[in-house]
Design an enzyme around this catalytic site. Structure first.
Site, PDB file in Angstrom:
ATOM      1  CG  HIS A 120      -1.817   1.164   1.320  1.00 26.53           C
ATOM      2  ND1 HIS A 120      -3.091   1.162   0.807  1.00 26.53           N
ATOM      3  CD2 HIS A 120      -1.643   2.401   1.862  1.00 26.53           C
ATOM      4  CE1 HIS A 120      -3.659   2.337   1.033  1.00 26.53           C
ATOM      5  NE2 HIS A 120      -2.803   3.107   1.673  1.00 26.53           N
ATOM      6  CD  GLU A 121       1.600   3.516   3.741  1.00 29.58           C
ATOM      7  OE1 GLU A 121       1.833   4.609   3.170  1.00 29.58           O
ATOM      8  OE2 GLU A 121       0.556   3.308   4.391  1.00 29.58           O
ATOM      9  CG  HIS A 126       0.283   6.272  -0.655  1.00 29.93           C
ATOM     10  ND1 HIS A 126      -0.794   6.760  -1.345  1.00 29.93           N
ATOM     11  CD2 HIS A 126      -0.219   5.602   0.429  1.00 29.93           C
ATOM     12  CE1 HIS A 126      -1.919   6.402  -0.723  1.00 29.93           C
ATOM     13  NE2 HIS A 126      -1.596   5.698   0.346  1.00 29.93           N
TER      14      HIS A 126
END
Length: 561
Positions: free
Chosen positions: A29-30, A33
């Site tokens: 997920h990170e 980003h």
């Protein structure tokens, strides 16, 4: 020393899968980003797995990569993401909030999308690795069903429908569900038949039993099921041939004279075969289901056979289905306090004879609380015993996740369904693997979305919402079940993270996307005061949801004891 090693191994087997699963999903997920932020020239100051105090850290370029103490999330700290601080003019090309709104949308959206793409990747990998799934075999077909009338019989293998191969039960189910009102030609392989049979059947449109599906009406064939009655036996009379041999209620018969027994329907043919071959007795291998599943709990007994065969041969030997035998009793429940034991056979309730477990459920549910209790008559070691039991009102969770309140006495039956031996199924070819991965991702996304819809509609209990403990338990169990199951669990939770993070709740990615949508419509960002207020409300909502999920985790854990 061995106890310490065993304890360490137990911790690893239960905790390690949780950290592997959650850590990888947070990282993915990170990473979404991080990569898109770097692509648009935003300076990333910190990439952290976990929150709180940094345990391990390493700086490379402008970014500190670290692992933090609280492993329940992660974050990417970008330069210039605080609207309350002024950004020097020469640093604006590297600041997050100085980027055009659509670039900010892309950076925020990248995290959830990475979870979705990761699910596709994992499901694609599973398709290539392969896994054991329910095979294309029909279970017990009752004589009074449309499946029986069409010509299907217990144990039939469906090899094709309309000429299309059916490698698993899921392929069969989906084909039938999508073919309501149409005539299908089934290619059936049956033991004793030298050539495959052709059977035509027309699925009827009916209400979908799967409440999590987007299709309320699907095709169904009554009596068409992969489930069979297992070979768990009841022994009503200890003086019968089965009782004398040493078979007991709730024994699972594993083999007869070395031939494997998978289902209840296997018993009569094997006994008949032994009699026809001139045998006067057979060796039966059995395991007591109430004892741990260990090799030392498997025993062999010699069972004398009658001289003649017949459809009631199993009954002549003193065996019967274990449906009305009590398998488990909840400690401290009314039945336990009254003296009922595992292995008791239910005969009558309030002097009304019972013939199926549904009779037991209905008679207990209809208990009048103004009376002293119910007369519960059981058979134990050939003797009848009657107990006065006062049922208690209990909140139960159904198989569909719905909450039900009814009177119970804390017993479960010996009816244990069995599935045919699983088949190993894998997809060959990268294109087919990717297609399967995408299909599974869409299917599970639909399931999760419909779960939320049913939750909002009140058709599914909010007690199904789980938190960290539930994730940990699921991770541990799936890890023990094998690589494919663990990867599937990881993919499903990744889809959950994708959807949860898109919720329009401030502090989540979806909340930020909502702010940017408003900015696009207005032409200017929301005021700092409004964003702060919204984030405070969002944080409170998130904390409430986490507390509620944790409460459910604890409650469910306590109810297991």
């Amino acid at each position: 020393m061995s106890a310490i090693i065993d304890g360490f191994g137990l911790v690893l087997s239960n905790v390690a899968p949780f950290f592997i699963l959650l850590g990888l999903l947070i990282f993915v997920h990170e990473l979404g980003h991080f990569l898109v932020a770097k692509f648009f020239g935003v300076r990333v100051e910190t990439f952290s797995l976990g929150f709180g105090k940094k345990i391990l850290s390493y700086k490379y370029g402008d970014t500190v990569y670290c692992i933090s103490a609280i492993p329940l999330g992660g974050y990417v700290k970008m330069f210039g993401d605080d609207p309350s601080r002024e950004i020097p003019e020469d640093q604006k090309p590297h600041a997050f909030l100085a980027k055009p709104v659509m670039q900010r949308v892309a950076i925020v959206l990248a995290g959830p999308l990475m979870n979705l793409f990761f699910a596709v990747f994992v499901f694609t990998a599973i398709a290539g690795i392969g896994s054991e799934v329910t095979g294309p075999y029909i279970g017990d077909v009752a004589e009074n069903t449309k499946a029986f009338a069409a010509g299907f019989r217990s144990g039939d293998k469906i090899s094709a429908i309309n000429g299309k191969p059916m490698p698993t039960w899921n392929h069969i189910r989906r084909t039938i569900e999508a073919s309501g009102g149409r005539v299908l030609e089934f290619t059936v392989e049956r033991n004793g038949e030298p050539q495959p049979l052709k059977i035509e059947a027309s699925p009827q449109l009916a209400e979908n039993e799967n409440i999590f599906s987007t299709q309320p009406i699907v095709g169904q064939i009554e009596g068409f099921t992969p489930e069979s009655r297992s070979a768990v036996v009841g022994v009503r009379d200890p003086k019968s041939a089965a009782g004398v041999a040493g078979l007991k209620p709730l024994d699972l018969i594993l083999s007869i004279d070395g031939q494997k027994v998978s289902f209840w329907r296997d018993l009569n043919p094997l006994f008949e075969k032994a009699i026809e071959s001139g045998k006067t007795s057979v060796t039966v291998q059995a395991r007591d289901l109430t004892a741990p599943d260990k090799p030392e709990n498997i025993r062999e007994v010699s069972l004398e056979l009658p001289r003649e065969t017949g459809s009631d041969l199993v009954a002549k030997l003193g065996l019967e289905p274990a449906e009305l035998y009590i398998f488990q009793i909840k400690k401290g429940a009314p039945a336990d306090l009254a003296g009922v034991r595992s292995g008791d056979r239910v005969l009558r309730i309030n002097n009304e004879e019972v013939h199926a477990w549904t009779d037991v459920l209905n008679l207990v549910k209809s208990y009048d609380p103004n009376t002293e209790g119910i007369q519960f008559t059981v058979l134990r070691d050939g003797e009848e015993k009657t107990f006065l039991i006062k049922p208690e009102m209990t909140e139960l969770m159904t198989m569909k996740g719905q909450e039900e309140r009814r009177f119970t006495i804390g017993i479960t039956p010996g009816f244990i369904p069995a599935m045919s031996d699983p088949v190993f199924y894998r997809v060959s070819g990268l294109g087919q693997m990717m297609s399967q991965g995408l299909s599974d991702t869409v299917r599970w996304t639909e399931f999760i979305v419909m779960s939320v819809v049913r939750l909002v509609q009140g058709e599914v209990s909010a007690k199904n919402i789980g938190g960290v403990i539930t994730i940990g338990r699921v991770a541990s169990h799936s890890f023990e079940a094998g690589l494919s199951i663990f990867l599937q669990t990881m993919a499903i939770i990744s889809i959950n993270l994708f959807l949860i993070n898109l919720l329009p709740v401030p502090v989540l990615d979806g909340g930020h996307l909502l702010f940017y949508a408003i900015e696009i419509v207005k032409g200017t960002p929301l005021s700092l005061r409004k964003m702060e207020l919204a984030q405070q409300i969002g944080l409170m909502l998130l904390m409430f949801l986490m507390a509620f999920a944790f409460f459910n985790d604890i409650t469910n854990w306590l109810n297991r004891w």
